[in-house]
Design a protein around this motif. Structure first.
Motif, PDB file in Angstrom:
ATOM      1  N   VAL A 188       0.829  -1.204   0.000  1.00 27.27           N
ATOM      2  CA  VAL A 188       0.000   0.000   0.000  1.00 27.27           C
ATOM      3  C   VAL A 188       0.862   1.252   0.000  1.00 27.27           C
ATOM      4  CG1 VAL A 188      -1.658   1.352   1.345  1.00 27.27           C
ATOM      5  CG2 VAL A 188      -1.986  -1.114   1.082  1.00 27.27           C
ATOM      6  N   ILE A 226      -7.796   2.269  -3.447  1.00 27.75           N
ATOM      7  CA  ILE A 226      -6.712   3.190  -3.103  1.00 27.75           C
ATOM      8  C   ILE A 226      -6.064   3.771  -4.354  1.00 27.75           C
ATOM      9  CG2 ILE A 226      -4.384   3.275  -2.104  1.00 27.75           C
ATOM     10  CD1 ILE A 226      -5.430   1.240   0.006  1.00 27.75           C
ATOM     11  N   GLN A 227      -5.981   2.958  -5.397  1.00 26.16           N
ATOM     12  CA  GLN A 227      -5.379   3.424  -6.646  1.00 26.16           C
ATOM     13  C   GLN A 227      -6.371   4.198  -7.517  1.00 26.16           C
ATOM     14  OE1 GLN A 227      -2.290   0.456  -8.393  1.00 26.16           O
ATOM     15  NE2 GLN A 227      -3.747  -0.816  -7.294  1.00 26.16           N
ATOM     16  N   GLY A 228      -7.628   4.289  -7.077  1.00 26.32           N
ATOM     17  CA  GLY A 228      -8.617   5.041  -7.847  1.00 26.32           C
ATOM     18  C   GLY A 228      -9.195   4.283  -9.017  1.00 26.32           C
ATOM     19  N   LYS A 229      -9.037   2.963  -9.024  1.00 22.74           N
ATOM     20  CA  LYS A 229      -9.579   2.167 -10.118  1.00 22.74           C
ATOM     21  C   LYS A 229     -11.068   1.930  -9.913  1.00 22.74           C
ATOM     22  CE  LYS A 229      -5.296  -0.391 -11.066  1.00 22.74           C
ATOM     23  NZ  LYS A 229      -4.682  -1.739 -11.166  1.00 22.74           N
ATOM     24  N   LEU A 266      -6.834  -2.407  -2.666  1.00 20.94           N
ATOM     25  CA  LEU A 266      -5.777  -1.852  -3.518  1.00 20.94           C
ATOM     26  C   LEU A 266      -6.370  -1.105  -4.713  1.00 20.94           C
ATOM     27  CD1 LEU A 266      -3.197  -4.796  -3.481  1.00 20.94           C
ATOM     28  CD2 LEU A 266      -3.132  -2.680  -2.165  1.00 20.94           C
ATOM     29  N   ASN A 267      -7.442  -1.640  -5.286  1.00 22.47           N
ATOM     30  CA  ASN A 267      -8.085  -0.979  -6.422  1.00 22.47           C
ATOM     31  C   ASN A 267      -8.687   0.361  -6.017  1.00 22.47           C
ATOM     32  OD1 ASN A 267      -7.450  -2.941  -8.303  1.00 22.47           O
ATOM     33  ND2 ASN A 267      -9.357  -4.065  -8.030  1.00 22.47           N
ATOM     34  N   SER A 321       3.733   1.566  -1.245  1.00 21.55           N
ATOM     35  CA  SER A 321       4.379   1.679  -2.556  1.00 21.55           C
ATOM     36  C   SER A 321       3.450   2.315  -3.585  1.00 21.55           C
ATOM     37  CB  SER A 321       4.819   0.298  -3.052  1.00 21.55           C
ATOM     38  OG  SER A 321       5.764  -0.280  -2.169  1.00 21.55           O
ATOM     39  N   ILE A 322       2.172   1.924  -3.570  1.00 22.58           N
ATOM     40  CA  ILE A 322       1.242   2.429  -4.588  1.00 22.58           C
ATOM     41  C   ILE A 322       0.629   3.772  -4.208  1.00 22.58           C
ATOM     42  CG2 ILE A 322       0.689   0.095  -5.343  1.00 22.58           C
ATOM     43  CD1 ILE A 322      -1.975   0.338  -3.888  1.00 22.58           C
ATOM     44  N   SER A 323       0.680   4.114  -2.903  1.00 21.67           N
ATOM     45  CA  SER A 323       0.049   5.362  -2.451  1.00 21.67           C
ATOM     46  C   SER A 323       1.067   6.411  -2.037  1.00 21.67           C
ATOM     47  CB  SER A 323      -0.884   5.076  -1.268  1.00 21.67           C
ATOM     48  OG  SER A 323      -0.129   4.702  -0.119  1.00 21.67           O
ATOM     49  N   LYS A 324       2.350   6.054  -2.144  1.00 15.79           N
ATOM     50  CA  LYS A 324       3.441   6.953  -1.731  1.00 15.79           C
ATOM     51  C   LYS A 324       3.314   7.364  -0.262  1.00 15.79           C
ATOM     52  CE  LYS A 324       4.110   8.738  -6.429  1.00 15.79           C
ATOM     53  NZ  LYS A 324       4.163   9.944  -7.294  1.00 15.79           N
TER      54      LYS A 324
END
Length: 290
Positions: free
Chosen positions: A90, A176-179, A173-174, A92-95
């Motif tokens: 998390v 959080i990534q805005g997918k 994860l989806n 890594s993908i959200s900084k």
């Protein structure tokens, strides 16, 4: 977006047919509901003394809140290695903009701090000695439904433990990534599975001796059986099995290894996620480690 997430979360849990109605009601109740934090909430970490107030949490767009009650084996419920790996992904993908908060309902604060120190799990946590967190929010009793993905206003965007359920992990994860979170239109090819037994009682044994048991899953359908994941409710329980698809008429063996951390009466759950219509399949081992 929230309506889509709501429908998708229900779909993820409804694969367990026996508890479908209860899960439906729980998800419906919690969707977009605000999590209330007690006024005296003090977040600490093992590197600080118990009771020492820390700075207010830096809130980002999302917060993952995990509530853990005092019942049962704390280390079993926490699954710390899996949480550490999930947090790394998390971050890594959200900084690093997603917060993680752990709430422990326990009166043994010092023991808990020592445990976290041994495992080097240094994330913000609240030791709820007076059970005030649960009194304010009335959390679900099902451990799989005691973890929440919150927005910046502490409202529930998704519910479910990403450590216990790989589909929930993917959902978090989806989001959080805005997918876009939409149920796929491609129907999963399912099969039928027969389990030789759903539970095994090991009776009494020396707690220092590893116990090994076997469950057998037979593919009685017309398509290959694929096991996606096997999750145990405790770090003291491990599972070994072949990752190859199981052809119709053939069986796969789950080798369960239990190593007690101390003398105890135990009741552990092994959850099998696969392409069977009965998935997830829940198996249990119990006994007395003396």
């Amino acid at each position: 977006m929230k309506k889509i997430v709501y429908i998708f979360v229900i779909f993820l849990f409804l694969s367990c047919k026996n508890s479908g109605n209860d899960i439906l009601r729980t998800v419906s109740y919690w969707q977009n509901r605000e999590i209330i934090f007690p006024e005296d909430t003090s977040f600490i970490s093992y590197s600080r003394k118990w009771g020492e107030r820390t700075m207010h949490l830096q809130r980002g767009k999302y917060t993952v809140l995990c509530y853990v009650d005092s019942m049962g084996c704390m280390s079993c419920k926490l699954q710390l290695p899996e949480w550490r790996e999930f947090i790394y992904v998390v971050d890594s993908i959200s900084k690093g903009t997603v917060s993680f908060v752990f709430v422990f309902q326990s009166k043994a604060g010092n023991d808990l701090i020592h445990f976290l120190k041994r495992t080097e799990f240094d994330y913000p946590l609240f030791i709820d000695v007076n059970n005030s967190f649960d009194q304010l929010n009335k959390f679900p009793s099902d451990i799989q439904l005691q973890t929440f993905l919150l927005d910046s206003n502490n409202r529930v965007v998704a519910i479910g433990n990403p450590i216990y359920n790989p589909k929930i992990k993917e959902l978090y994860l989806n989001i959080i990534q805005g997918k876009k979170v939409i149920k796929s239109g491609n129907k999963v090819i399912q099969t039928e599975v027969n389990v030789d037994r759903n539970s095994i009682f090991l009776d009494s044994f020396d707690w220092e001796i590893k116990q090994k048991v076997v469950f057998q899953l037979k593919n009685i359908g017309n398509t290959p059986l694929v096991i996606n994941d096997v999750i145990t409710s405790c770090g003291c329980t491990s599972v070994e099995y072949t990752k190859e698809p199981v052809r119709p008429g053939k069986s796969v063996v789950l080798n369960i290894i239990y190593k007690a951390e101390h003398p105890e009466h135990f009741d552990k759950t092994i959850t099998v996620y696969c392409n069977a219509s009965s998935s997830p399949i829940r198996l249990k081992i119990s006994g007395n480690a003396q």
